[in-house]
Motif scaffolding. Structure first.
Motif, mmCIF file in Angstrom:
data_model
loop_
_atom_site.group_PDB
_atom_site.id
_atom_site.type_symbol
_atom_site.label_atom_id
_atom_site.label_comp_id
_atom_site.label_asym_id
_atom_site.label_seq_id
_atom_site.Cartn_x
_atom_site.Cartn_y
_atom_site.Cartn_z
ATOM 1 N N THR A 1 0.826 -1.207 0.000
ATOM 2 C CA THR A 1 0.000 0.000 0.000
ATOM 3 C C THR A 1 0.862 1.259 0.000
ATOM 4 O OG1 THR A 1 -1.820 -1.131 1.114
ATOM 5 C CG2 THR A 1 -1.784 1.271 1.248
ATOM 6 N N LYS A 2 1.945 1.224 0.726
ATOM 7 C CA LYS A 2 2.854 2.379 0.769
ATOM 8 C C LYS A 2 3.424 2.678 -0.615
ATOM 9 C CE LYS A 2 6.944 4.151 3.189
ATOM 10 N NZ LYS A 2 7.980 3.855 4.233
ATOM 11 N N VAL A 3 3.819 1.625 -1.328
ATOM 12 C CA VAL A 3 4.350 1.810 -2.688
ATOM 13 C C VAL A 3 3.244 2.301 -3.621
ATOM 14 C CG1 VAL A 3 5.417 0.650 -4.666
ATOM 15 C CG2 VAL A 3 6.151 0.084 -2.341
ATOM 16 N N GLU A 4 2.048 1.725 -3.489
ATOM 17 C CA GLU A 4 0.919 2.161 -4.311
ATOM 18 C C GLU A 4 0.602 3.631 -4.072
ATOM 19 O OE1 GLU A 4 -1.566 -2.083 -4.572
ATOM 20 O OE2 GLU A 4 -2.024 -0.621 -3.010
ATOM 21 N N ASP A 5 0.554 4.018 -2.810
ATOM 22 C CA ASP A 5 0.256 5.408 -2.475
ATOM 23 C C ASP A 5 1.253 6.363 -3.135
ATOM 24 O OD1 ASP A 5 -1.835 4.539 -0.907
ATOM 25 O OD2 ASP A 5 -0.875 4.975 1.017
ATOM 26 N N ALA A 6 2.520 6.036 -3.037
ATOM 27 C CA ALA A 6 3.560 6.898 -3.613
ATOM 28 C C ALA A 6 3.424 6.982 -5.129
ATOM 29 C CB ALA A 6 4.942 6.376 -3.221
ATOM 30 N N ALA A 7 3.144 5.840 -5.767
ATOM 31 C CA ALA A 7 3.014 5.820 -7.226
ATOM 32 C C ALA A 7 1.798 6.623 -7.676
ATOM 33 C CB ALA A 7 2.902 4.379 -7.719
ATOM 34 N N ILE A 8 0.701 6.519 -6.940
ATOM 35 C CA ILE A 8 -0.514 7.247 -7.288
ATOM 36 C C ILE A 8 -0.327 8.748 -7.075
ATOM 37 C CG2 ILE A 8 -2.932 7.614 -6.633
ATOM 38 C CD1 ILE A 8 -2.960 4.523 -6.011
ATOM 39 N N LYS A 9 0.330 9.123 -5.995
ATOM 40 C CA LYS A 9 0.607 10.541 -5.749
ATOM 41 C C LYS A 9 1.435 11.133 -6.885
ATOM 42 C CE LYS A 9 2.436 13.714 -2.253
ATOM 43 N NZ LYS A 9 3.075 13.824 -0.913
ATOM 44 N N ASP A 10 2.432 10.394 -7.337
ATOM 45 C CA ASP A 10 3.274 10.844 -8.448
ATOM 46 C C ASP A 10 2.458 10.929 -9.743
ATOM 47 O OD1 ASP A 10 5.987 11.373 -9.672
ATOM 48 O OD2 ASP A 10 5.502 9.522 -10.725
ATOM 49 N N LEU A 11 1.586 9.946 -9.970
ATOM 50 C CA LEU A 11 0.768 9.948 -11.183
ATOM 51 C C LEU A 11 -0.154 11.154 -11.221
ATOM 52 C CD1 LEU A 11 -0.376 8.602 -13.762
ATOM 53 C CD2 LEU A 11 -2.012 7.422 -12.279
ATOM 54 N N VAL A 12 -0.839 11.436 -10.129
ATOM 55 C CA VAL A 12 -1.771 12.565 -10.111
ATOM 56 C C VAL A 12 -1.033 13.872 -10.394
ATOM 57 C CG1 VAL A 12 -3.333 13.910 -8.647
ATOM 58 C CG2 VAL A 12 -3.477 11.418 -8.653
#
Length: 374
Positions: A37-48
């Protein structure tokens, strides 16, 4: 919203290398859920941040928490379990992984769902900005199609639902309850992804899914009933749209055929505000079926393919938009990619840079065709 902007996206993005690695580690038991989840959160924040920088006003989480565009959502409902089949979905030149979803009890929204949790995180990234967070869900018709996919799924379904009336009621209610929970969480833009219509136009493909003696009319009636029941009497400020294509897996496709055979049901009667329609090659047919779209509704033309890196010629795109305006007023048209870039985590065969170049093309052409576009 898209008629104000006149450019849009379908929603899924290529998974970054760090996310792919984390999912592989999670599958091997080398990373726990909190770590993933931590990796997903970081990737999504970067994508947005990248979506905003590209000029997009409606943003998504790229479906980074999903393996599939549809099955993960199905598995999140009560009464649905994750299974596998002997074969995957058959695409042109490729076969997918063999996962499926099967009835194990009464279908329901349990109060929690992975898509609800995913949206709540996306909303934290858009709060205090002008960005609109969009949540995509596979359509109710798509879940029905999965539950009757093959004799094992049908047998499991009939143990719980001997007839269709209770099944349709529970399926629509589960969706409606999830949609209302998303609304309570702040969702005002919901898109239903629905390949059923794109498949049923293809006699060859659908005979494999439903049998050689399938009845297109009865299937369409079922799909329309399920989808409309799930989105009945929703809050007026929730924009509901639908996206229709003919399969998108590793740059391959599953079906072919124009929208004519489904226009009287899908385009004329589905109670959505906008249709996101695949029109990137000859497999999608011509624009004539758009005449069935009610005058107040929007059509988002998927003219820019997400399957191949080569950029379309802007003048060709402009000409095709002009052609479509014979059937839908230009003010009610918009431009987008024909599908997402990664309907499954495998992703299509292009690079992240090529993905963003496609989006830039969409925005640039839209601003030329509709000069008042923001």
């Amino acid at each position: 919203m898209s008629t104000q902007l006149h450019y849009d996206i379908v929603g899924s993005f290529l998974r970054p290398a760090a996310l792919k690695q984390a999912r592989e580690q999670f599958a091997r038991g080398e990373l726990d859920q909190a770590g993933l989840t931590k990796v997903e959160d970081a990737a999504i924040k970067d994508l947005v941040a990248k979506e905003a920088a590209a000029g997009l006003k409606v943003v998504t989480d790229g479906e980074f928490r999903r393996s599939y565009w549809h099955l993960d959502t199905f598995w999140g409902f009560g009464g649905i379990k994750h299974t596998t089949q002997a074969r995957g979905y058959l695409f042109h030149d490729e076969e997918t992984r063999n996962d499926s979803a099967q009835v194990s009890g009464k279908i329901s929204f349990t109060g929690s769902h992975p898509d609800l949790a995913a949206f709540k995180y996306l909303k934290t990234l858009t709060d205090g900005t002008a960005l609109i967070p969009r949540q995509s869900l596979p359509a109710p018709a798509q879940l029905y199609a999965e539950l009757v996919r093959g004799p094992e799924n049908v047998a499991a379904l009939r143990k719980v639902y001997p007839t269709d009336d209770a099944l349709f009621a529970d399926l629509a209610k589960a969706y409606r309850d999830l949609i209302l929970a998303l609304y309570e969480a702040g969702c005002r833009d919901l898109k239903l992804d629905d390949c059923t219509w794109g498949m049923v136009v293809d006699d060859d493909f659908w005979s494999l899914m439903a049998g050689a003696d399938f009845d297109r009319e009865s299937l369409q009636a079922i799909y329309l009933k399920l989808n409309n029941a799930a989105i009945k009497d929703l809050p007026a400020d929730l924009r509901v749209s639908t996206h229709v294509c003919r399969g998108n897996y590793h740059s391959t496709w599953a079906a072919k055929g124009g929208y004519g055979p489904v226009a009287d049901y899908l385009l004329a009667q589905e109670n959505v505000a906008a249709f996101y329609l695949e029109f990137d090659d000859d497999r999608s047919g011509d624009f004539a079926p758009l005449a069935k779209v009610p005058t107040e509704k929007e059509v988002v033309l998927g003219l820019v393919t997400s399957k191949r890196p080569a950029l379309e010629e802007p003048e060709v795109l402009k000409a095709r938009i002009k052609e479509a305006s014979q059937y839908v007023p230009l003010a009610h048209l918009a431009l987008s990619t024909q599908c997402g870039f990664a309907s499954t985590e495998e992703g299509n065969q292009l690079t992240e840079a090529e993905q963003w170049a496609k989006i830039k093309l969409v925005i640039d052409v839209a601003k030329e065709v509709w000069p008042a576009t923001k």
